[in-house]
Scaffold this active site. Structure first.
Site: not given
Length: 447
Positions: A158-159
Protein backbone atom coordinates in the site's frame (compact mmCIF):
# COMPACT_ATOMS: atom_id res chain seq x y z
CA UNK A 1 13.98 12.26 -28.98
CA UNK A 2 11.83 15.17 -27.79
CA UNK A 3 10.70 15.80 -31.38
CA UNK A 4 9.73 12.14 -31.81
CA UNK A 5 7.79 12.14 -28.54
CA UNK A 6 6.07 15.41 -29.46
CA UNK A 7 5.11 14.03 -32.88
CA UNK A 8 3.77 10.82 -31.30
CA UNK A 9 1.65 12.78 -28.86
CA UNK A 10 0.39 15.09 -31.58
CA UNK A 11 -0.67 12.15 -33.73
CA UNK A 12 -2.63 10.84 -30.77
CA UNK A 13 -4.35 14.19 -30.30
CA UNK A 14 -2.77 14.69 -26.89
CA UNK A 15 -1.53 18.19 -26.07
CA UNK A 16 2.16 18.43 -25.27
CA UNK A 17 2.50 20.93 -22.45
CA UNK A 18 5.74 22.67 -21.73
CA UNK A 19 5.34 23.84 -18.16
CA UNK A 20 8.19 25.28 -16.14
CA UNK A 21 9.60 23.30 -13.25
CA UNK A 22 9.04 24.57 -9.73
CA UNK A 23 11.58 27.16 -8.75
CA UNK A 24 13.91 26.38 -5.85
CA UNK A 25 12.45 29.51 -4.27
CA UNK A 26 8.92 28.09 -4.10
CA UNK A 27 7.40 27.73 -0.65
CA UNK A 28 6.01 24.78 1.22
CA UNK A 29 2.38 24.35 0.31
CA UNK A 30 -0.28 21.77 0.94
CA UNK A 31 -3.82 20.92 0.03
CA UNK A 32 -6.52 18.48 0.96
CA UNK A 33 -8.77 16.42 -1.24
CA UNK A 34 -12.53 16.77 -1.26
CA UNK A 35 -15.38 14.38 -1.68
CA UNK A 36 -16.07 15.26 -5.28
CA UNK A 37 -12.69 14.16 -6.67
CA UNK A 38 -13.17 16.14 -9.89
CA UNK A 39 -11.98 14.37 -12.99
CA UNK A 40 -8.67 15.26 -14.57
CA UNK A 41 -7.64 14.26 -18.10
CA UNK A 42 -6.19 10.76 -18.26
CA UNK A 43 -2.46 11.04 -18.88
CA UNK A 44 -0.37 8.88 -21.17
CA UNK A 45 3.05 7.92 -19.79
CA UNK A 46 6.25 9.02 -21.51
CA UNK A 47 9.04 10.11 -19.19
CA UNK A 48 12.59 11.15 -19.78
CA UNK A 49 13.73 9.32 -16.66
CA UNK A 50 15.17 9.79 -13.22
CA UNK A 51 18.78 10.73 -14.00
CA UNK A 52 17.71 14.04 -15.54
CA UNK A 53 17.50 16.61 -12.75
CA UNK A 54 15.25 19.64 -13.08
CA UNK A 55 17.39 22.62 -12.05
CA UNK A 56 19.68 20.00 -10.48
CA UNK A 57 16.92 19.04 -8.00
CA UNK A 58 15.34 15.60 -7.73
CA UNK A 59 11.65 15.52 -6.83
CA UNK A 60 10.22 12.43 -5.21
CA UNK A 61 6.62 11.46 -4.45
CA UNK A 62 5.66 9.09 -1.65
CA UNK A 63 2.20 7.59 -2.13
CA UNK A 64 0.53 6.00 0.88
CA UNK A 65 -2.93 4.44 0.67
CA UNK A 66 -5.33 5.50 3.44
CA UNK A 67 -6.30 2.62 5.79
CA UNK A 68 -5.87 0.38 2.76
CA UNK A 69 -7.27 -3.00 3.84
CA UNK A 70 -10.21 -1.44 5.66
CA UNK A 71 -10.89 0.93 2.76
CA UNK A 72 -11.08 -1.99 0.32
CA UNK A 73 -13.58 -3.71 2.63
CA UNK A 74 -15.71 -0.55 2.77
CA UNK A 75 -15.53 -0.29 -1.00
CA UNK A 76 -16.77 -3.86 -1.41
CA UNK A 77 -19.39 -3.59 1.34
CA UNK A 78 -20.87 -0.06 1.39
CA UNK A 79 -23.13 -1.04 4.30
CA UNK A 80 -20.03 -0.75 6.53
CA UNK A 81 -19.43 2.90 5.66
CA UNK A 82 -19.63 5.23 8.63
CA UNK A 83 -19.08 2.35 11.07
CA UNK A 84 -15.92 1.51 13.02
CA UNK A 85 -14.32 -1.32 11.04
CA UNK A 86 -11.11 -3.31 11.50
CA UNK A 87 -9.56 -6.07 9.45
CA UNK A 88 -8.57 -8.91 11.77
CA UNK A 89 -8.95 -12.57 12.53
CA UNK A 90 -11.55 -13.69 15.05
CA UNK A 91 -9.46 -15.79 17.43
CA UNK A 92 -8.58 -14.83 20.99
CA UNK A 93 -5.02 -14.08 19.86
CA UNK A 94 -5.91 -12.00 16.78
CA UNK A 95 -4.50 -8.51 16.28
CA UNK A 96 -5.83 -5.61 14.24
CA UNK A 97 -4.32 -5.51 10.75
CA UNK A 98 -5.91 -2.20 9.71
CA UNK A 99 -8.44 0.12 11.33
CA UNK A 100 -10.60 2.53 9.37
CA UNK A 101 -10.63 6.17 10.48
CA UNK A 102 -13.94 5.81 12.33
CA UNK A 103 -12.36 3.03 14.43
CA UNK A 104 -9.25 5.10 15.06
CA UNK A 105 -11.36 7.70 16.84
CA UNK A 106 -11.78 5.12 19.62
CA UNK A 107 -8.00 4.78 19.98
CA UNK A 108 -7.82 1.59 17.92
CA UNK A 109 -4.71 1.11 15.79
CA UNK A 110 -2.84 -1.51 13.79
CA UNK A 111 -1.16 -4.30 15.78
CA UNK A 112 -3.53 -3.79 18.73
CA UNK A 113 -4.85 -7.09 20.15
CA UNK A 114 -8.43 -7.55 19.00
CA UNK A 115 -9.76 -8.07 22.52
CA UNK A 116 -8.43 -4.63 23.49
CA UNK A 117 -10.02 -3.06 20.42
CA UNK A 118 -13.38 -4.61 21.34
CA UNK A 119 -13.10 -3.19 24.84
CA UNK A 120 -12.55 0.28 23.42
CA UNK A 121 -15.42 -0.14 20.94
CA UNK A 122 -17.88 -2.99 21.75
CA UNK A 123 -19.84 -2.40 18.51
CA UNK A 124 -16.68 -2.70 16.39
CA UNK A 125 -17.20 -4.37 12.99
CA UNK A 126 -14.56 -7.08 12.45
CA UNK A 127 -13.95 -8.38 8.91
CA UNK A 128 -11.51 -11.20 8.15
CA UNK A 129 -9.81 -9.63 5.14
CA UNK A 130 -9.09 -10.84 1.63
CA UNK A 131 -5.40 -10.79 0.67
CA UNK A 132 -6.04 -11.59 -2.98
CA UNK A 133 -8.44 -8.66 -3.28
CA UNK A 134 -5.92 -6.33 -1.66
CA UNK A 135 -3.22 -7.44 -4.11
CA UNK A 136 -5.61 -6.83 -7.01
CA UNK A 137 -6.38 -3.28 -5.87
CA UNK A 138 -2.71 -2.58 -5.14
CA UNK A 139 -1.79 -3.62 -8.68
CA UNK A 140 -4.39 -1.19 -10.07
CA UNK A 141 -3.01 1.68 -7.98
CA UNK A 142 0.60 1.15 -8.99
CA UNK A 143 -0.33 0.66 -12.63
CA UNK A 144 -1.63 4.24 -12.48
CA UNK A 145 1.65 5.36 -10.87
CA UNK A 146 3.67 3.84 -13.70
CA UNK A 147 1.79 5.94 -16.24
CA UNK A 148 3.65 8.97 -14.86
CA UNK A 149 7.15 7.56 -14.46
CA UNK A 150 8.85 4.17 -14.84
CA UNK A 151 10.90 4.92 -11.72
CA UNK A 152 8.46 3.49 -9.17
CA UNK A 153 9.61 1.68 -6.03
CA UNK A 154 6.77 -0.21 -4.40
CA UNK A 155 7.90 -0.84 -0.84
CA UNK A 156 4.75 -2.60 0.36
CA UNK A 157 1.28 -3.51 -0.79
CA UNK A 158 0.00 0.00 0.00
CA UNK A 159 2.89 2.44 -0.38
CA UNK A 160 5.64 3.38 -2.78
CA UNK A 161 7.95 6.08 -4.12
CA UNK A 162 7.91 7.75 -7.54
CA UNK A 163 10.77 9.77 -8.99
CA UNK A 164 9.10 12.41 -11.19
CA UNK A 165 12.30 14.32 -11.92
CA UNK A 166 12.28 15.48 -15.53
CA UNK A 167 8.58 14.71 -16.06
CA UNK A 168 7.36 18.32 -15.82
CA UNK A 169 7.06 18.84 -19.59
CA UNK A 170 4.65 15.93 -19.80
CA UNK A 171 2.60 16.24 -16.64
CA UNK A 172 3.34 19.59 -15.03
CA UNK A 173 5.22 20.37 -11.81
CA UNK A 174 5.50 17.75 -9.06
CA UNK A 175 2.64 19.17 -6.98
CA UNK A 176 0.33 18.94 -10.00
CA UNK A 177 1.42 15.36 -10.62
CA UNK A 178 0.70 14.52 -6.99
CA UNK A 179 -2.77 16.06 -7.17
CA UNK A 180 -3.64 14.37 -10.44
CA UNK A 181 -2.33 11.05 -9.16
CA UNK A 182 -4.39 11.31 -5.98
CA UNK A 183 -7.54 12.19 -7.92
CA UNK A 184 -7.04 9.44 -10.50
CA UNK A 185 -6.56 6.80 -7.83
CA UNK A 186 -9.79 7.91 -6.16
CA UNK A 187 -11.73 8.08 -9.41
CA UNK A 188 -10.49 4.82 -10.94
CA UNK A 189 -10.31 2.61 -7.85
CA UNK A 190 -12.71 4.22 -5.36
CA UNK A 191 -9.89 4.39 -2.78
CA UNK A 192 -8.10 7.40 -1.34
CA UNK A 193 -4.38 7.96 -0.92
CA UNK A 194 -2.13 10.63 0.51
CA UNK A 195 0.96 11.91 -1.29
CA UNK A 196 4.08 13.64 -0.01
CA UNK A 197 6.40 15.54 -2.37
CA UNK A 198 9.97 16.51 -1.50
CA UNK A 199 13.55 16.60 -2.82
CA UNK A 200 14.56 13.86 -0.35
CA UNK A 201 13.16 10.36 -0.02
CA UNK A 202 12.65 10.35 3.75
CA UNK A 203 11.08 13.83 3.70
CA UNK A 204 8.58 12.70 1.05
CA UNK A 205 7.56 9.83 3.32
CA UNK A 206 7.12 12.15 6.30
CA UNK A 207 5.17 14.62 4.17
CA UNK A 208 2.67 11.99 2.97
CA UNK A 209 1.46 11.58 6.56
CA UNK A 210 0.83 15.28 7.27
CA UNK A 211 -2.46 15.77 5.42
CA UNK A 212 -3.88 12.27 5.82
CA UNK A 213 -6.34 11.12 4.73
CA UNK A 214 -6.76 12.04 1.06
CA UNK A 215 -4.28 14.90 1.04
CA UNK A 216 -1.10 16.22 -0.55
CA UNK A 217 1.78 17.97 1.19
CA UNK A 218 4.73 19.46 -0.69
CA UNK A 219 8.14 20.49 0.66
CA UNK A 220 10.31 22.42 -1.79
CA UNK A 221 14.01 23.14 -1.62
CA UNK A 222 13.61 26.65 -0.23
CA UNK A 223 11.71 25.50 2.85
CA UNK A 224 13.46 22.16 3.32
CA UNK A 225 15.81 23.59 5.95
CA UNK A 226 12.95 25.06 8.02
CA UNK A 227 10.96 21.82 7.67
CA UNK A 228 13.86 19.72 8.99
CA UNK A 229 14.62 22.19 11.79
CA UNK A 230 11.15 21.73 13.29
CA UNK A 231 10.64 18.02 12.48
CA UNK A 232 10.24 15.91 15.66
CA UNK A 233 12.65 12.98 15.76
CA UNK A 234 9.70 10.65 16.42
CA UNK A 235 8.53 11.42 12.87
CA UNK A 236 11.78 10.23 11.30
CA UNK A 237 11.18 6.87 9.58
CA UNK A 238 12.82 4.09 11.57
CA UNK A 239 12.99 5.98 14.85
CA UNK A 240 11.30 3.64 17.32
CA UNK A 241 10.08 4.36 20.83
CA UNK A 242 13.36 3.35 22.47
CA UNK A 243 15.42 5.52 20.12
CA UNK A 244 13.12 8.50 20.65
CA UNK A 245 13.24 8.05 24.43
CA UNK A 246 17.05 7.81 24.31
CA UNK A 247 17.31 10.98 22.21
CA UNK A 248 14.92 12.87 24.47
CA UNK A 249 17.17 11.88 27.37
CA UNK A 250 19.92 13.77 25.56
CA UNK A 251 17.67 16.80 25.15
CA UNK A 252 17.05 16.03 21.48
CA UNK A 253 13.44 16.39 20.32
CA UNK A 254 13.74 17.73 16.77
CA UNK A 255 16.16 17.37 13.89
CA UNK A 256 17.17 20.93 14.67
CA UNK A 257 18.34 19.68 18.06
CA UNK A 258 20.24 16.89 16.28
CA UNK A 259 22.07 19.48 14.16
CA UNK A 260 23.22 21.34 17.24
CA UNK A 261 24.35 18.18 19.04
CA UNK A 262 28.01 17.36 18.32
CA UNK A 263 28.08 14.70 15.62
CA UNK A 264 31.08 12.88 17.11
CA UNK A 265 29.32 12.60 20.47
CA UNK A 266 26.13 11.27 18.84
CA UNK A 267 28.11 8.70 16.87
CA UNK A 268 29.89 7.63 20.05
CA UNK A 269 26.53 7.06 21.75
CA UNK A 270 24.58 5.58 18.83
CA UNK A 271 27.13 4.31 16.32
CA UNK A 272 26.08 4.31 12.66
CA UNK A 273 22.52 5.25 13.64
CA UNK A 274 23.84 8.51 15.10
CA UNK A 275 25.83 9.25 11.95
CA UNK A 276 22.78 8.55 9.79
CA UNK A 277 20.52 10.72 11.95
CA UNK A 278 22.95 13.64 11.75
CA UNK A 279 23.06 13.31 7.96
CA UNK A 280 19.26 13.39 7.72
CA UNK A 281 19.14 16.43 9.97
CA UNK A 282 21.48 18.19 7.53
CA UNK A 283 19.22 17.24 4.62
CA UNK A 284 21.52 14.53 3.30
CA UNK A 285 19.66 11.48 1.96
CA UNK A 286 21.27 10.16 -1.21
CA UNK A 287 18.97 7.16 -1.58
CA UNK A 288 17.40 7.05 -5.02
CA UNK A 289 14.03 5.65 -5.96
CA UNK A 290 14.98 2.16 -7.08
CA UNK A 291 12.49 -0.06 -8.92
CA UNK A 292 14.88 -3.00 -8.43
CA UNK A 293 14.61 -2.77 -4.64
CA UNK A 294 10.89 -3.43 -4.96
CA UNK A 295 11.62 -7.03 -5.97
CA UNK A 296 10.66 -9.75 -3.51
CA UNK A 297 13.46 -10.37 -1.01
CA UNK A 298 11.80 -12.97 1.19
CA UNK A 299 8.64 -15.05 1.51
CA UNK A 300 7.36 -16.04 4.93
CA UNK A 301 4.42 -17.31 6.92
CA UNK A 302 3.71 -17.00 10.62
CA UNK A 303 0.81 -17.65 12.95
CA UNK A 304 -0.10 -16.88 16.52
CA UNK A 305 -1.32 -20.03 18.27
CA UNK A 306 -4.76 -20.21 19.86
CA UNK A 307 -3.08 -21.34 23.09
CA UNK A 308 0.56 -21.49 24.12
CA UNK A 309 2.16 -24.88 23.55
CA UNK A 310 5.12 -26.98 24.63
CA UNK A 311 4.21 -29.82 22.26
CA UNK A 312 7.04 -30.20 19.69
CA UNK A 313 4.94 -32.38 17.37
CA UNK A 314 2.32 -29.63 17.17
CA UNK A 315 5.02 -27.09 16.27
CA UNK A 316 6.44 -29.48 13.66
CA UNK A 317 3.00 -29.79 12.07
CA UNK A 318 2.64 -26.01 12.00
CA UNK A 319 6.09 -25.65 10.42
CA UNK A 320 5.15 -28.23 7.78
CA UNK A 321 2.00 -26.29 6.87
CA UNK A 322 4.01 -23.07 6.66
CA UNK A 323 6.70 -24.74 4.56
CA UNK A 324 3.99 -25.94 2.17
CA UNK A 325 2.58 -22.42 1.91
CA UNK A 326 5.95 -20.71 1.43
CA UNK A 327 7.16 -23.29 -1.11
CA UNK A 328 3.98 -22.91 -3.14
CA UNK A 329 4.52 -19.13 -3.26
CA UNK A 330 8.17 -19.63 -4.25
CA UNK A 331 7.12 -21.81 -7.18
CA UNK A 332 4.35 -19.44 -8.19
CA UNK A 333 6.83 -16.55 -8.41
CA UNK A 334 9.61 -18.62 -9.94
CA UNK A 335 12.03 -18.34 -7.01
CA UNK A 336 14.44 -20.71 -5.32
CA UNK A 337 15.54 -19.98 -1.74
CA UNK A 338 19.08 -20.22 -0.42
CA UNK A 339 18.20 -19.50 3.19
CA UNK A 340 15.54 -20.88 5.56
CA UNK A 341 14.69 -19.21 8.87
CA UNK A 342 12.32 -19.75 11.76
CA UNK A 343 10.85 -17.32 14.28
CA UNK A 344 9.55 -18.29 17.71
CA UNK A 345 7.77 -16.00 20.15
CA UNK A 346 7.44 -17.36 23.66
CA UNK A 347 4.71 -16.88 26.26
CA UNK A 348 6.73 -14.10 27.91
CA UNK A 349 6.92 -12.37 24.48
CA UNK A 350 10.64 -13.00 24.09
CA UNK A 351 11.45 -13.74 20.46
CA UNK A 352 14.22 -15.61 18.70
CA UNK A 353 15.02 -16.05 15.01
CA UNK A 354 17.38 -18.65 13.61
CA UNK A 355 18.46 -19.33 10.05
CA UNK A 356 20.48 -21.71 7.93
CA UNK A 357 21.96 -21.45 4.43
CA UNK A 358 21.37 -24.29 1.98
CA UNK A 359 24.01 -25.93 -0.18
CA UNK A 360 21.55 -25.85 -3.11
CA UNK A 361 18.64 -23.41 -3.50
CA UNK A 362 15.22 -25.01 -3.27
CA UNK A 363 11.51 -24.41 -3.73
CA UNK A 364 10.41 -27.75 -2.25
CA UNK A 365 8.24 -27.81 0.85
CA UNK A 366 9.82 -31.01 2.17
CA UNK A 367 13.32 -29.60 1.94
CA UNK A 368 12.30 -26.33 3.56
CA UNK A 369 10.48 -28.17 6.33
CA UNK A 370 13.50 -30.38 7.09
CA UNK A 371 15.73 -27.35 7.60
CA UNK A 372 13.13 -25.51 9.68
CA UNK A 373 12.45 -28.55 11.87
CA UNK A 374 16.18 -29.01 12.47
CA UNK A 375 16.51 -25.38 13.52
CA UNK A 376 13.59 -25.75 15.89
CA UNK A 377 14.86 -28.99 17.43
CA UNK A 378 18.26 -27.42 17.97
CA UNK A 379 17.12 -24.11 19.46
CA UNK A 380 13.97 -24.91 21.45
CA UNK A 381 14.61 -25.50 25.15
CA UNK A 382 11.11 -26.32 26.34
CA UNK A 383 9.71 -22.76 26.54
CA UNK A 384 5.98 -22.18 26.04
CA UNK A 385 5.44 -20.99 22.47
CA UNK A 386 2.79 -18.50 21.33
CA UNK A 387 3.91 -17.79 17.74
CA UNK A 388 5.61 -19.86 15.06
CA UNK A 389 7.01 -18.46 11.81
CA UNK A 390 8.96 -19.79 8.85
CA UNK A 391 10.61 -17.79 6.07
CA UNK A 392 12.79 -18.16 3.00
CA UNK A 393 15.23 -15.52 1.78
CA UNK A 394 18.24 -15.01 -0.47
CA UNK A 395 15.91 -15.68 -3.37
CA UNK A 396 17.13 -16.45 -6.86
CA UNK A 397 15.54 -17.41 -10.16
CA UNK A 398 18.40 -19.83 -10.83
CA UNK A 399 18.32 -23.19 -9.08
CA UNK A 400 22.00 -23.73 -9.82
CA UNK A 401 23.15 -20.32 -8.56
CA UNK A 402 24.88 -21.84 -5.54
CA UNK A 403 27.47 -24.62 -5.88
CA UNK A 404 26.65 -28.02 -4.47
CA UNK A 405 28.88 -29.47 -1.76
CA UNK A 406 31.78 -31.68 -2.83
CA UNK A 407 30.28 -35.10 -3.58
CA UNK A 408 32.62 -37.91 -2.54
CA UNK A 409 30.15 -40.76 -2.26
CA UNK A 410 27.35 -39.81 -4.65
CA UNK A 411 25.17 -38.48 -1.81
CA UNK A 412 24.64 -35.05 -3.34
CA UNK A 413 23.78 -36.55 -6.70
CA UNK A 414 21.25 -38.84 -5.04
CA UNK A 415 19.78 -35.94 -3.10
CA UNK A 416 19.42 -33.84 -6.25
CA UNK A 417 17.68 -36.72 -8.03
CA UNK A 418 15.34 -37.09 -5.04
CA UNK A 419 14.58 -33.36 -5.08
CA UNK A 420 13.97 -33.37 -8.83
CA UNK A 421 11.43 -36.14 -8.40
CA UNK A 422 9.59 -34.34 -5.62
CA UNK A 423 9.75 -31.12 -7.64
CA UNK A 424 7.63 -32.74 -10.34
CA UNK A 425 5.18 -34.00 -7.71
CA UNK A 426 4.76 -30.60 -6.06
CA UNK A 427 4.27 -28.83 -9.39
CA UNK A 428 1.57 -31.35 -10.26
CA UNK A 429 -0.10 -30.67 -6.92
CA UNK A 430 0.08 -26.94 -7.66
CA UNK A 431 -1.76 -27.51 -10.94
CA UNK A 432 -4.50 -29.50 -9.19
CA UNK A 433 -4.90 -26.85 -6.49
CA UNK A 434 -5.01 -24.10 -9.11
CA UNK A 435 -7.87 -25.86 -10.85
CA UNK A 436 -9.86 -27.26 -7.92
CA UNK A 437 -8.83 -25.11 -4.94
CA UNK A 438 -5.99 -25.20 -2.44
CA UNK A 439 -7.67 -27.85 -0.29
CA UNK A 440 -8.13 -30.29 -3.19
CA UNK A 441 -4.84 -32.01 -2.26
CA UNK A 442 -3.48 -31.89 1.27
CA UNK A 443 -0.69 -33.70 3.08
CA UNK A 444 -2.11 -36.48 5.24
CA UNK A 445 -0.26 -35.07 8.25
CA UNK A 446 -2.11 -31.76 7.86
CA UNK A 447 -5.64 -33.16 7.66
Amino acid sequence: MARRVNAWLSRGGIPFTNQPSPSPDDSIFSCRGNASNQAHPVCIHICFGSPCLSHGIAMILHLDMDAFFASVELLDNPALRGKPVVVSGHSARSVVSTACYEARRYGIHSAMPLFQALKLCPHLQVVPGNRHRYKEMSARVFAICREYTPVVEQVSIDEGYLDVTGCERMFGPPDAIAQTLRERVARETGLTCSVGVAPLKFVAKVASDINKPNGVYVVTLKNLDAFLEALPVKKVPGAGKRTVAFLEGLGIRTLGDVRRYPESALIQKMGQAGERLHALARGEDDRRVSPESAEVKSISSESTLETDTTDPSFVHTRLLAQADEVARELRRKGFFAKRVSIKLTFADFRRITRQTTLARPTQLSGRIYEEAATLFDTEWKGQRIRLVGLGCSQLTHDEASAPSQLDLFGQVEAREAHDDGWGKVEKSVDSIREKFGKHAVTRARLT
